[in-house]
Design an enzyme around this catalytic site. Structure first.
Site, PDB file in Angstrom:
ATOM      1  N   GLY A 169      -0.976  20.094  51.619  1.00 47.04           N
ATOM      2  CA  GLY A 169       0.207  19.882  52.433  1.00 47.04           C
ATOM      3  C   GLY A 169       0.380  18.447  52.865  1.00 47.04           C
ATOM      4  N   ASP A 170       1.366  18.247  53.723  1.00 50.94           N
ATOM      5  CA  ASP A 170       1.751  16.931  54.231  1.00 50.94           C
ATOM      6  C   ASP A 170       1.543  16.918  55.740  1.00 50.94           C
ATOM      7  OD1 ASP A 170       2.962  14.598  55.041  1.00 50.94           O
ATOM      8  OD2 ASP A 170       4.951  15.088  54.281  1.00 50.94           O
ATOM      9  N   PHE A 171       0.587  16.132  56.210  1.00 47.00           N
ATOM     10  CA  PHE A 171       0.287  16.172  57.651  1.00 47.00           C
ATOM     11  C   PHE A 171       1.393  15.584  58.513  1.00 47.00           C
ATOM     12  CE2 PHE A 171      -2.858  12.669  56.218  1.00 47.00           C
ATOM     13  CZ  PHE A 171      -1.920  11.655  56.315  1.00 47.00           C
ATOM     14  N   HIS A 174      -5.880   4.873  60.855  1.00 43.84           N
ATOM     15  CA  HIS A 174      -5.807   3.420  60.607  1.00 43.84           C
ATOM     16  C   HIS A 174      -4.890   3.073  59.432  1.00 43.84           C
ATOM     17  CE1 HIS A 174      -9.451   2.931  57.602  1.00 43.84           C
ATOM     18  NE2 HIS A 174      -8.575   3.812  57.186  1.00 43.84           N
ATOM     19  N   ASP A 228      -5.183  18.174  52.503  1.00 44.83           N
ATOM     20  CA  ASP A 228      -4.741  16.901  51.952  1.00 44.83           C
ATOM     21  C   ASP A 228      -3.657  17.240  50.920  1.00 44.83           C
ATOM     22  OD1 ASP A 228      -4.602  14.123  51.133  1.00 44.83           O
ATOM     23  OD2 ASP A 228      -6.655  13.917  51.881  1.00 44.83           O
TER      24      ASP A 228
END
Length: 340
Positions: free
Chosen positions: A230-232, A250, A206
């Site tokens: 990190g950045d998914f 969602h 996350d």
């Protein structure tokens, strides 16, 4: 001749008027949660004067708030005028297992409350109205407001705590290998998975400020996990056998979801699986929490809750297919996805 009005007409009108007043209840619930009224009543019934004195609010107003909540079974007004906790109200305490208080405070925060009141604007312009109200997207806003971010992440953890154990038990996770919880927040769900599978290792991914508050530092899973800030949308940790996306998709529109799913597909080992843990909106007219959450998402987020066909299309666009959908006994299901 005047139109004859039936008893059924009157009942329908009364029903709709009562429904239109429904917004009063979460306002009262938020006030009680914020003031810690349930904690004060943990030792037994108290008078409104005693409660007002300890919370430093107006006595008459507090009586009126508690009276509303008593009609919904959160508190009970006793014949002598004191108020007591009900079994439901016990869950509003901050010191009980599976406390609902952080989730209540998150769901009734102004960042979700205000957009929900602008459904008509959302319908007219299409999509989220959050930027109209706050000048930026939801996630940009919480990135700049520590107090709101803390309420959101703590609330999401509490929202998930009541379901994590049940969901983890409903799926046959492998006995060995690596499971990566992508967007896993504080790691509550990953912790439940690792507890159940001593041969598994875990990766919690996350944003850096989120994983900093992780809950994985317990003796029973010691040495079996690592953090991956990190950045998914850019990349996810490579080499896992199972990638979990719990209540993540969602939040995002289809394009964003496809990016996340493609990143997971590229990162997983051959034969790996992606588990999308989200509500699957059922057909028909029966009540379902996901239908209400979907409207909240419509007004505040770029995302949405989805039906099974919508999930199938989303996964296909990412080069994946639904292998099966596993019910969990909660609002969410586990959509197991594999490569096409």
């Amino acid at each position: 001749m005047p139109t004859e009005i039936s008893g059924g007409d009157r009942d329908a009108t009364r029903y709709l008027i009562d429904e239109a007043l429904g917004y009063v209840y979460p306002g009262a619930l938020r006030a009680a949660a914020s003031l810690g009224v349930a904690d004060l009543l943990a030792g037994g019934p108290l008078t409104v004067a005693e409660l007002a004195g300890r919370t430093e609010v107006h006595e008459d107003g507090l009586r009126r708030v508690l009276r509303v909540l008593a009609t919904r079974g959160v508190f009970e007004e006793l014949p002598d005028g004191r108020f007591a906790l009900t079994p439901t109200g016990q869950s509003l305490r901050s010191d009980v297992p599976l406390s609902a208080r952080p989730a209540v405070l998150m769901l009734t925060d102004t960042t979700l409350w205000r957009p929900a009141g602008e459904v008509e604007l959302s319908l007219r312009q299409g999509g989220s109205v959050f930027e109209d109200l706050f000048g930026m997207s939801f996630f940009d806003y919480i990135a700049r407001n520590q107090q709101t971010a803390a309420a959101f992440h703590t609330g999401m953890a509490a929202f998930s705590d009541q379901e994590n154990e049940v969901i983890a038990a409903s799926y046959d996770f492998p006995g060995s290998g690596v499971v990566a919880d992508v967007g896993g927040g504080h790691g509550g769900f990953l912790l439940e998975i690792l507890r159940r599978r001593p041969g598994l290792d875990g990766v919690l991914m996350d944003e850096e400020h989120v994983v900093a508050g992780h809950r994985l530092g317990t003796e029973e899973v010691k040495g079996r996990w690592r953090l991956a800030p990190g950045d998914f949308f850019t990349e996810v940790p490579p080499g896992a056998d199972v990638y979990v996306l719990k209540r993540i998709l969602h939040d995002w529109d289809d394009d964003g979801c496809v990016t996340i799913l493609r990143n997971c597909r590229r990162a997983m080992v051959p034969g790996g699986r992606i588990l999308v843990v989200d509500a699957v909106i059922p057909p028909g007219n029966e009540p379902h929490q996901a239908k209400a959450v979907d409207m909240m998402l419509m007004t505040a987020f770029p995302g949405r809750e989805r039906t099974e066909p919508e999930f199938a299309r989303l996964l296909a666009a990412a080069g994946l297919r639904i292998a099966r959908i596993v019910p969990t006994g909660t609002v969410v299901s586990i959509i197991e996805a594999v490569e096409q």
